[in-house]
Design an enzyme around this catalytic site. Structure first.
Site, short mmCIF file in Angstrom:
data_model
loop_
_atom_site.label_atom_id
_atom_site.label_comp_id
_atom_site.label_asym_id
_atom_site.label_seq_id
_atom_site.Cartn_x
_atom_site.Cartn_y
_atom_site.Cartn_z
N ARG A 46 45.34 -21.04 -26.21
CA ARG A 46 45.71 -21.30 -24.81
C ARG A 46 45.32 -20.09 -23.98
O ARG A 46 44.92 -19.06 -24.51
CB ARG A 46 47.19 -21.69 -24.65
N GLY A 47 45.48 -20.25 -22.65
CA GLY A 47 44.97 -19.21 -21.76
C GLY A 47 43.59 -19.67 -21.29
O GLY A 47 42.78 -20.15 -22.11
N ALA A 48 43.36 -19.55 -19.99
CA ALA A 48 42.17 -20.16 -19.41
C ALA A 48 40.84 -19.76 -20.08
O ALA A 48 40.09 -20.62 -20.54
CB ALA A 48 42.15 -19.87 -17.91
N ARG A 89 42.93 -30.53 -21.46
CA ARG A 89 43.83 -29.95 -20.44
C ARG A 89 43.10 -29.91 -19.10
O ARG A 89 41.91 -29.58 -19.07
CB ARG A 89 44.26 -28.52 -20.85
N ASP A 237 44.30 -19.56 -13.63
CA ASP A 237 43.64 -20.67 -14.33
C ASP A 237 42.53 -21.30 -13.49
O ASP A 237 41.62 -21.94 -14.02
CB ASP A 237 44.65 -21.74 -14.73
N ASN A 247 48.15 -20.70 -11.48
CA ASN A 247 48.53 -19.98 -12.70
C ASN A 247 49.80 -20.61 -13.24
O ASN A 247 50.36 -21.54 -12.63
CB ASN A 247 48.71 -18.48 -12.41
N LYS A 248 50.27 -20.11 -14.35
CA LYS A 248 51.45 -20.67 -15.02
C LYS A 248 52.61 -20.92 -14.06
O LYS A 248 52.86 -20.10 -13.18
CB LYS A 248 51.86 -19.70 -16.14
O1 MRU Z 1 49.63 -22.97 -20.55
P1 MRU Z 1 48.90 -21.70 -20.87
O2 MRU Z 1 49.63 -20.83 -21.83
O3 MRU Z 1 47.47 -21.97 -21.27
O4 MRU Z 1 48.86 -20.96 -19.48
C1 MRU Z 1 48.19 -19.73 -19.40
C2 MRU Z 1 48.27 -19.09 -18.09
O5 MRU Z 1 48.76 -19.64 -17.11
C3 MRU Z 1 47.62 -17.75 -17.96
O6 MRU Z 1 48.35 -16.91 -17.13
C4 MRU Z 1 46.22 -18.00 -17.39
O7 MRU Z 1 45.52 -18.88 -18.21
C5 MRU Z 1 45.46 -16.79 -17.21
S1 MRU Z 1 44.84 -16.29 -18.76
C6 MRU Z 1 43.80 -15.05 -18.75
#
Ligand code: MRU
Length: 347
Positions: A46-48, A89, A237, A247-248
């Site tokens: 996970r993470g963009a 996603r 994201d 973002n989250k």
């Molecule tokens: O749902 P996730 O864990 O994939 O969400 C991740 C985030 O929101 C991060 O802050 C975002 O992807 C930036 S990652 C470099």
């Protein structure tokens, strides 16, 4: 920074199963597009930036096994596999960016033999990974100057090594500043519902020896009021053309609280996160996740059976609340409309 978040081998993509951290550190091998779809959907990876890199790797591995004799047929398979992975996603644009880049590499080389095309795709996926690592380092260098000695830095979710192919986005300036000998405190929001801050950010910062303090999400505004926080850095994201950033979930509240306390709020991201096709954050698709993520914590039910829930995984912080964007090519200040286009260069 030795966390192998994503590794692309000839016949498998190896990832850390992030759903198990911090209790268990387990590497898993993904061999098919279906396995990668599941891994992205379930947030094993996970993470963009990390999901973009992992999906590109899965495409290369999937096509590497293809019995198709001609590159034309293989191109069709690749496009179908990419379209399928794109349904895992919806919010982080890096996923679509990486899949498009793989498709473009295949189209450019459609006259090659199938064997050659397989090699080209593998090296394209590895290039995406290597570039992401390098961008993380560069944006860390650009953002390190924002962190004063002795300051308090708040971050939300996990935008560190675990969210990228190596160095992180929001955590990259923290790592670089720390490596250069600056000493400061990092406050990590726990980040409900899935606790990426508690499980992942606290884990990876602690592992690198950074001074990290975990807080519940509802403590951030109070710590700001008490003068503990000097700046906020989060990842992103997707960034729209006007500078709004997804973002989250919870990031928007943090940005509002920061504004109320006159604390600068920064978003850090590599260029693969920029989506100039969207005029504003209004157009960013926001992923809705299952009710169980709200009604349970770590698999344990905390809410009454049958209660109604809603579970947006992301929110959008309007550009007015963002003091600057931190990128691999430096800091971008308002006016964002103009400066983001300039950053992206000619189309
Ligand atoms: O749902 P996730 O864990 O994939 O969400 C991740 C985030 O929101 C991060 O802050 C975002 O992807 C930036 S990652 C470099």
């Amino acid at each position: 920074m030795a966390i192998p978040t994503v590794e692309i081998n000839d016949d498998a993509v190896r990832i850390i199963d992030q759903t198990l951290l911090p209790g268990e550190y387990r590497l898993i091998e993904i061999r098919t597009k279906e396995e990668m779809w599941e891994a992205i959907k379930k947030l094993r990876v996970r993470g963009a930036p990390a999901i973009g890199v992992a999906a590109a790797g899965a495409l290369a591995v999937e096509i590497g096994r293809s019995p198709a004799s001609g590159a034309g047929e293989m191109l069709g398979e690749l496009e179908a596999a990419a379209d399928y992975l794109a349904t895992s996603r919806p919010t982080a644009v890096n996923l679509f960016w990486a899949l498009e880049r793989m498709k473009a590499a295949a189209r450019r080389n459609r006259e090659r033999s199938s064997g050659e095309l397989k090699k080209i795709l593998l090296s394209e996926a590895r290039a995406i990974l290597a570039e992401d690592r390098a961008m993380g380092r560069s944006l860390g260098e650009a953002g390190a100057e924002l962190i004063p000695e002795g300051s308090g830095v708040l971050t939300h979710c996990n935008a560190g090594s675990l969210a990228t192919a190596g160095f992180g986005s929001a955590l990259a300036p923290i790592y670089v500043a720390w490596e250069r000998g600056k000493r400061f405190k990092v406050f990590a929001d726990e980040t409900r519902p899935l606790l990426q801050g508690a499980r992942l950010t606290a884990w990876e910062l602690g592992r690198e020896g950074v001074d990290v303090t975990l807080i519940c999400d509802n403590m951030a505004a109070w710590l700001m009021k008490k003068g503990k926080i000097d700046l906020v850095i989060t990842g992103a994201d997707r960034i729209a053309a006007n500078g709004d950033g997804a973002n989250k979930i919870g990031t928007y509240s943090v940005a509002l609280a920061a504004r109320a306390h006159d604390i600068p709020f920064y978003m850090a991201w590599p260029s693969s996160t920029l989506d100039l096709s969207l005029a504003s954050g209004e157009e960013i698709p926001i992923e809705e996740r299952g009710a169980e993520e709200v009604t349970t914590i770590g698999g344990k039910r905390i809410a009454p059976e049958g209660v109604k829930t809603c579970s947006p995984a992301f929110d959008v912080t309007p550009h007015e609340l963002i003091a600057a964007h931190v990128t691999e090519r430096g800091l971008i200040y308002p006016p964002y409309e103009k400066n983001l286009r300039q950053f992206a260069g000619p189309e």
